[in-house]
Design a protein around this motif. Structure first.
Motif, PDB file in Angstrom:
ATOM      1  N   LEU B 168       8.871   4.141   1.239  1.00 41.54           N
ATOM      2  CA  LEU B 168       8.518   3.238   0.144  1.00 41.54           C
ATOM      3  C   LEU B 168       7.711   3.976  -0.928  1.00 41.54           C
ATOM      4  CD1 LEU B 168       7.521   0.021   2.153  1.00 41.54           C
ATOM      5  CD2 LEU B 168       9.751   0.668   1.228  1.00 41.54           C
ATOM      6  N   GLY B 169       6.915   4.927  -0.492  1.00 36.58           N
ATOM      7  CA  GLY B 169       6.086   5.681  -1.434  1.00 36.58           C
ATOM      8  C   GLY B 169       6.928   6.432  -2.456  1.00 36.58           C
ATOM      9  N   MET B 170       8.047   6.993  -2.030  1.00 42.10           N
ATOM     10  CA  MET B 170       8.912   7.712  -2.982  1.00 42.10           C
ATOM     11  C   MET B 170       9.441   6.755  -4.052  1.00 42.10           C
ATOM     12  SD  MET B 170      11.067  10.620  -0.887  1.00 42.10           S
ATOM     13  CE  MET B 170      11.341   9.713   0.620  1.00 42.10           C
ATOM     14  N   ILE B 171       9.755   5.524  -3.647  1.00 42.54           N
ATOM     15  CA  ILE B 171      10.228   4.540  -4.627  1.00 42.54           C
ATOM     16  C   ILE B 171       9.098   4.215  -5.617  1.00 42.54           C
ATOM     17  CG2 ILE B 171      11.001   2.145  -4.889  1.00 42.54           C
ATOM     18  CD1 ILE B 171      12.421   2.557  -2.099  1.00 42.54           C
ATOM     19  N   ALA B 172       7.900   4.001  -5.110  1.00 37.19           N
ATOM     20  CA  ALA B 172       6.760   3.665  -5.986  1.00 37.19           C
ATOM     21  C   ALA B 172       6.494   4.796  -6.981  1.00 37.19           C
ATOM     22  CB  ALA B 172       5.517   3.391  -5.144  1.00 37.19           C
ATOM     23  N   ALA B 199      -3.556   3.694  -1.067  1.00 32.65           N
ATOM     24  CA  ALA B 199      -3.748   2.397  -1.739  1.00 32.65           C
ATOM     25  C   ALA B 199      -4.084   1.332  -0.692  1.00 32.65           C
ATOM     26  CB  ALA B 199      -2.486   2.009  -2.499  1.00 32.65           C
ATOM     27  N   ARG B 200      -4.860   0.338  -1.113  1.00 35.80           N
ATOM     28  CA  ARG B 200      -5.299  -0.653  -0.116  1.00 35.80           C
ATOM     29  C   ARG B 200      -4.143  -1.551   0.321  1.00 35.80           C
ATOM     30  NH1 ARG B 200      -6.379  -5.772  -2.411  1.00 35.80           N
ATOM     31  NH2 ARG B 200      -6.434  -5.632  -4.677  1.00 35.80           N
ATOM     32  N   MET B 201      -4.183  -1.893   1.604  1.00 41.37           N
ATOM     33  CA  MET B 201      -3.186  -2.807   2.148  1.00 41.37           C
ATOM     34  C   MET B 201      -3.422  -4.208   1.580  1.00 41.37           C
ATOM     35  SD  MET B 201      -0.858  -1.809   4.213  1.00 41.37           S
ATOM     36  CE  MET B 201      -0.378  -0.225   4.913  1.00 41.37           C
ATOM     37  N   VAL B 202      -2.320  -4.912   1.274  1.00 43.22           N
ATOM     38  CA  VAL B 202      -2.428  -6.283   0.798  1.00 43.22           C
ATOM     39  C   VAL B 202      -1.722  -7.204   1.784  1.00 43.22           C
ATOM     40  CG1 VAL B 202      -1.922  -7.881  -1.078  1.00 43.22           C
ATOM     41  CG2 VAL B 202      -2.590  -5.527  -1.588  1.00 43.22           C
ATOM     42  N   ARG B 203      -0.404  -7.004   1.917  1.00 42.42           N
ATOM     43  CA  ARG B 203       0.376  -7.728   2.919  1.00 42.42           C
ATOM     44  C   ARG B 203       0.958  -6.661   3.833  1.00 42.42           C
ATOM     45  NH1 ARG B 203       3.244 -10.834  -2.042  1.00 42.42           N
ATOM     46  NH2 ARG B 203       1.731 -12.495  -2.332  1.00 42.42           N
ATOM     47  N   GLU B 204       0.135  -6.193   4.761  1.00 39.35           N
ATOM     48  CA  GLU B 204       0.522  -5.087   5.622  1.00 39.35           C
ATOM     49  C   GLU B 204       1.826  -5.412   6.342  1.00 39.35           C
ATOM     50  OE1 GLU B 204      -2.703  -4.051   8.163  1.00 39.35           O
ATOM     51  OE2 GLU B 204      -1.547  -2.547   9.255  1.00 39.35           O
ATOM     52  N   PRO B 205       2.875  -4.569   6.300  1.00 43.96           N
ATOM     53  CA  PRO B 205       2.832  -3.144   5.942  1.00 43.96           C
ATOM     54  C   PRO B 205       2.941  -2.813   4.454  1.00 43.96           C
ATOM     55  CG  PRO B 205       5.026  -3.734   6.659  1.00 43.96           C
ATOM     56  CD  PRO B 205       4.186  -4.976   6.813  1.00 43.96           C
ATOM     57  N   LEU B 206       2.817  -3.757   3.550  1.00 44.70           N
ATOM     58  CA  LEU B 206       2.892  -3.417   2.124  1.00 44.70           C
ATOM     59  C   LEU B 206       1.499  -3.288   1.530  1.00 44.70           C
ATOM     60  CD1 LEU B 206       5.878  -5.566   0.766  1.00 44.70           C
ATOM     61  CD2 LEU B 206       5.886  -3.358   1.954  1.00 44.70           C
ATOM     62  N   CYS B 207       1.345  -2.269   0.671  1.00 45.84           N
ATOM     63  CA  CYS B 207       0.074  -2.026   0.006  1.00 45.84           C
ATOM     64  C   CYS B 207       0.193  -2.405  -1.463  1.00 45.84           C
ATOM     65  CB  CYS B 207      -0.338  -0.563   0.163  1.00 45.84           C
ATOM     66  SG  CYS B 207       0.710   0.598  -0.750  1.00 45.84           S
TER      67      CYS B 207
END
Lengths: 146, 391
Positions: B168-172, B199-207
């Protein structure tokens, strides 16, 4: 069912959008019974509650109590969100999609209690239990033996 | 089963945008929708009397008709987001003769609940998502899935495929690298993989860096027949194929699974309608409201097999430019997408595709771009596909 009147149901869940399709689901909450719609003709379960069976188009849909057994299908942890009673986002708050034992793909949204965060995982067996939220029972799940 | 009699018959002939902002902004949603609309109509070389169709998300089409002083309109409607719902309605209106030339608009407005600067704006009290009036308050249960559904299904992806977060990081990072070069974008500071991973987690696994950024702003478009488009100021951008897609189980938690949802319906229909497929495209626009959506589109479109997204992105990573460059040739979301240009629900993807195919994308320009492939929308109830081309 029947012990809790419509007036009592609406009074005890005043901020919930209750209608003729979902009233037995919420009446079940007040009795601590998880009641989902099942088609009396073809046996197909569905959720959220609707008046017609999406499988066979029968109108003969009957609110029916489930066993409360299931497995965790999806699992996230909320680190922030709007306030809700008893919800602590700093822990963070687990949100689980539970696939119920009654039927493949029959799922309900809930949280997991009585379980350390590191022990929560997709695929774990769980069973229904209840907490109090907004002054009424709310269905949640806890670990169960496989 | 999949007919496409409208293929190449309808063209985009005008675009307009306000650009996108996330800081304090003392303008209304209507103000920005009108600005983008005027720009798009002027860009097409047209005026008030030429527009006889109006299709938008919000505000209401009748308000836009009145605000722009359009004297005679025969087709007007409001459509949900993302924008291909509106594109399909507008192109069908032109194809059928319900209207000759359609204005399409989309305006974004941050609600107090999702933006600190919007919360500090007293004139936004009472506004909900997209700047429409907020619905009556009800109890809040955090277990109800809305946009959280993307995090939930990403948890399933990680469970099934054991992929690292870098997928996901590569997409960001790719999205941000595009926005850095886009003057319309809200987020123009570069980010690194380290920024993503910390970056801080918001809806883990998404940050925080897996989510698009709420913005104010508007995009607008003008659509007419390909025949008429030949005599207009810009190179026409033809609608080659367009579709929406949904399955019976489209509520977030009810999805059949990662291998059967709205995207699969879209891709089957689009494959049958379109003569242009992924080997032929010059610029690629998978949706990126949340990074897992992009990953799902990439895998489901067939760039790689399910679960192989990480290897695919690594193999097609342009390290020098910190972006995805498929086969060393096809860039992705050159404008920064919803993720970094701003959360436009797909209007930005369409505007950038048109800009690229016209050859007007400046330092972002893909040389000789003729075919663009767009897949707006998520996995649940708003997956869409759009193939645009020029001669």
């Amino acid at each position: 069912m029947g012990a809790i009147t419509d007036q009592e149901l609406l009074a005890r869940l005043p901020d919930t959008l209750i209608d003729h399709d979902n009233k037995e689901f919420y009446r079940g909450w007040l009795e601590r019974r998880l009641v989902l719609n099942r088609c009396a003709d073809c046996g197909f379960w569905h959720h959220a509650p609707r008046a017609w069976c999406p499988q066979c188009w029968s109108h003969n849909v009957v609110p029916t109590e489930v066993s409360g057994r299931g497995t965790v299908h999806l699992l996230i942890f909320l680190h922030q969100g709007p306030p809700a009673p008893g919800v602590d986002y700093s822990t963070p708050h687990p949100v689980a999609t539970i696939e119920l034992a009654e039927q493949e793909g029959l799922r309900i949204q809930s949280t997991i209690v009585n379980c350390a965060r590191d022990d929560m995982r997709i695929g774990m067996p769980v069973k229904l239990t209840w907490v109090e939220r907004y002054g009424a029972p709310y269905p949640v799940f806890e670990p169960a033996e496989a | 089963m999949f007919r496409n009699p409208i293929k190449d018959k309808i063209a985009f002939v005008g675009v307009g945008s306000t650009g996108f902002f996330r800081d304090a902004n003392a303008r209304t949603r209507n103000d920005m929708a009108i600005e983008a609309s005027i720009k798009a109509i002027r860009d097409a070389g047209l005026g008030q009397a030429d527009i006889d169709g109006v299709v938008g998300t919000a505000p209401a089409a009748r308000e836009i008709v009145e605000a722009l002083g359009l004297p005679k309109v025969t087709h007007f409607s409001n459509q949900p987001m993302p924008l291909v719902f509106g594109v399909v309605d507008a192109m069908n209106a032109v194809f059928s003769g319900a209207a000759e030339t359609v204005l399409m608009y989309h305006a974004l407005y941050r609600a107090p609940a999702i933006s600190r600067s919007a919360a500090n704006d007293p004139f936004r009290r009472g506004l909900g998502f997209g700047g429409s009036p907020a619905p009556a308050p009800t109890r809040h249960d955090p277990e109800v899935l809305g946009a959280e559904g993307y995090a939930a299904w990403m948890s399933r992806y990680f469970h099934e495929f054991n992929a690292p977060r870098e997928v996901l990081g590569m997409i960001a990072v790719n999205e941000r690298s595009g926005a850095v070069k886009n003057p319309l974008a809200a987020m123009r500071e570069p980010i690194t993989m380290d920024d993503y991973l910390s970056a801080r987690m918001v809806r883990e696994p998404l940050c925080l860096l897996d989510m698009d950024v709420p913005v104010d702003g508007a995009d607008a478009f003008v659509i007419t027949t390909a025949e008429r488009a030949k005599d207009m100021p810009h190179k026409p951008v033809l609608i080659h194929a367009a579709t929406n897609g949904i399955t019976a189980r489209n509520k977030e938690e009810n999805l059949d699974g990662l291998r059967h949802h709205g995207q699969h319906v879209v891709l089957e229909a689009l494959r049958a309608k379109s003569d242009i497929w992924i080997p032929d495209i010059d610029v690629y626009f998978p949706y990126d409201g949340f990074t897992p959506i992009t990953l799902q589109w990439i895998e489901n479109t067939g760039w790689c097999k399910p679960g192989e997204g990480y290897d695919f992105l690594k193999d097609n990573w342009d390290e020098a430019n910190q972006r995805i460059m498929i086969d060393g040739r096809i860039p992705m979301n050159t404008h920064g997408g919803n993720h970094s240009e701003g959360g436009t629900q797909g209007s930005g993807h369409i505007r950038e595709a048109i800009t690229q195919l016209r050859g007007d994308a400046g330092e972002r320009q893909v040389a000789g771009a003729k075919n663009a492939f767009l897949t707006p929308g998520g996995m649940f109830f708003n997956a869409q596909g759009l193939v645009l081309r020029t001669d």
